[in-house]
Design a protein around this motif. Structure first.
Motif, short mmCIF file in Angstrom:
data_model
loop_
_atom_site.label_atom_id
_atom_site.label_comp_id
_atom_site.label_asym_id
_atom_site.label_seq_id
_atom_site.Cartn_x
_atom_site.Cartn_y
_atom_site.Cartn_z
N ASP A 212 0.85 -1.19 0.00
CA ASP A 212 0.00 0.00 0.00
C ASP A 212 0.89 1.24 0.00
OD1 ASP A 212 -2.19 1.66 0.29
OD2 ASP A 212 -2.65 1.07 2.34
N GLY A 226 -6.58 6.47 3.48
CA GLY A 226 -7.01 5.07 3.38
C GLY A 226 -6.09 4.26 2.48
N ASN A 285 -6.45 -7.11 9.83
CA ASN A 285 -7.76 -6.64 9.43
C ASN A 285 -8.54 -7.86 8.97
OD1 ASN A 285 -7.27 -3.77 9.77
ND2 ASN A 285 -5.91 -3.95 8.01
N GLY A 289 -7.87 -5.45 1.64
CA GLY A 289 -7.45 -4.06 1.72
C GLY A 289 -7.99 -3.26 0.55
N ASP A 290 -8.05 -1.98 0.73
CA ASP A 290 -8.45 -1.06 -0.33
C ASP A 290 -7.40 0.05 -0.34
OD1 ASP A 290 -9.60 0.83 -1.98
OD2 ASP A 290 -11.63 0.54 -1.21
N PRO A 291 -6.50 0.13 -1.30
CA PRO A 291 -6.59 -0.35 -2.68
C PRO A 291 -5.88 -1.67 -2.99
CG PRO A 291 -4.78 1.20 -2.53
CD PRO A 291 -5.36 1.07 -1.14
#
Ligand code: AMP
Ligand code: GLY
Length: 432
Positions: A212, A226, A285, A289-291
């Motif tokens: 990320d 984010g 988590n 995940g995003d992105p």
């Protein structure tokens, strides 16, 4: 199969596109979805955390599988309510979702399972927290114990910064209830990667890894977001090493959760640091995940739907996932002002032009249609442009060519997604 996908971000658009490729899919609903998911199925006007309405819809529409995207509905008990209603759900119970919902819970599970992670202590008393950071010194990490949508962590380089974080979270209530208790932990050094696996309570099936880019600014400067982009796979974290990391950081967690009578069934996202002494867990988590998902899922060659159905049924045993060896680079386009208040309402054009390019996908997040039906920016992270190519450098070039095809006056994005991975790969090749 009739599927109800829950969420409205770029991750959910990527999930919808992946599910849409399945020959087993009969109908796809997304709650609440976005204009991107509306192109692939039917959007349903139910908020992602309205558990009762989601379950009522699933029953009324004879949904075979609920696929949760974000964590909020899971922490709110979506999987439990589905189980009670006899609806299959590919996500963890609220008890197991505490791995994400409570940092101190996750840390306690790690300690009980012998999982390497930063040494930590939890404080409910601000005075004791202040004393602790003064004693320990910096760098040190201060985390709100509860869910704070990515805003609850301060990696403090000085004691003053750590104390300011404690004051804001515990004494000024800057994060509401999430910050009434804090976890303070040792600062880990190394490369950070996101590792993903499907879990059915017993088995962990490797999905893959991605990197990320959390800061708003180039060279990892400025405010945390984010996530402004992702690269998959990380150049220095191959599948053998990913499997070893699952043995070290995920499979012992599954055994410990079983021992506690709260088996973990769903997607585990292990945020980890590749430290000089080996991988260490930063956090779990309980979702993709995003992105990261937007970079991972376009590389998937297997049918995702039967794997999610097997996960929900607790029969992941023999399932396999095949990914292409290609590289993916995902660049997030956000509304100017993000992660503060973003500009909204400006028209977005050129998505079709970008998607016509070889290997390029555009996933929508905070987009909306205005009264005239024009696609406009409607929030922070708005689009993710992803490119898949045989090598990282080509994927980067293609992703940025896709970005250049988008016309949206409010767009801000980072120009350096994947640069660090590229430099690392070159350095390894030439043994620099
Ligand atoms: P989180 O909100 O838990 O994802 O944390 C946000 C970011 O803070 C992580 O992605 C890391 O970059 C950083 N971070 C969290 N814990 C630590 C730690 N113990 N040492 C160094 N960095 C950390
Ligand atoms: N990209 C980090 C996350 O989804 O939490």
């Amino acid at each position: 199969m009739r599927v109800l996908l829950v969420g409205s971000g770029g991750r959910e658009h990527a999930l919808a596109a992946t599910l849409k490729r399945s020959p087993l899919l009969d109908a796809l609903f997304t709650a609440p979805g976005n204009p991107g998911t509306a192109l692939l199925g039917e959007n349903v006007a139910i908020a992602a955390d309205d558990v009762a309405a989601l379950v009522a819809f699933a029953r009324a529409e004879r949904i075979d599988l609920v696929v949760p995207g974000p964590e909020a509905p899971l922490v709110a008990g979506l999987a439990d309510a589905c189980a009670a209603a006899g609806v299959a759900c590919a996500g963890p119970s609220a008890a197991a979702a505490r791995l994400e919902g409570s940092k101190s819970f996750a840390k306690a599970v790690c300690d009980a399972a012998g999982i390497p992670t930063a040494r930590w202590e939890r404080f409910e008393d601000a005075g004791l927290a202040h004393d602790f950071v003064r004693r320990r010194g910096a760098p040190i990490v201060v985390k709100a114990d509860g869910l704070a949508s990515g805003k609850g962590v301060v990696v403090a380089q000085t004691v003053a910064e750590a104390e300011a974080a404690i004051t804001a979270m515990m004494q000024e209530g800057s994060l509401g209830r999430a910050g009434t208790a804090v976890v303070i932990e040792e600062c880990l050094e190394g490369d950070e990667v996101s590792l993903f696996a499907f879990c059915d309570g017993e088995t962990a099936l490797l999905i893959g890894a991605a990197q990320d880019h959390k800061r708003i600014g180039e060279d990892d400067t400025g405010a945390n977001t984010g996530g402004m982009g992702a690269v998959s796979p990380p150049a220095f974290f191959d599948r053998d090493t990913q499997e070893q990391a699952l043995d070290l950081l995920v499979r012992p967690m599954l055994r410990e959760m079983n021992r506690r009578g709260t088996p973990f069934r769903g997607v585990i996202f292990a945020g980890l640091m590749l430290t000089p002494t080996g991988p260490a867990l930063i956090e779990y988590n309980v979702r993709l995940g995003d992105p990261e998902a937007q970079a991972l899922l376009p590389r998937l060659r297997s049918d995702l739907l039967p794997v999610l159905a097997a996960l929900a049924a607790g029969r992941l045993g023999e399932a396999r996932l095949r990914f292409s060896d290609e590289a993916a680079v995902a660049v997030v386009l956000a509304g100017r002002g993000y992660p503060g208040t973003p500009a909204t309402g400006a028209p977005i054009d050129g998505i079709e032009r970008a998607e016509a390019m070889h290997g390029v996908h555009v996933f929508q997040a905070a987009t909306a249609r205005d009264a005239a039906g024009t696609l406009v920016g409607a929030g922070g992270r708005v689009l993710t442009v992803v490119a898949v190519a045989s090598a990282l450098a080509e994927a980067r070039d293609a992703a940025y060519a896709g970005v250049a095809a988008i016309e949206w006056p409010d767009a801000v994005w980072r120009r350096d997604i994947g640069v660090r991975a590229l430099v690392r790969a070159l350095a390894a090749r030439h043994a620099l």
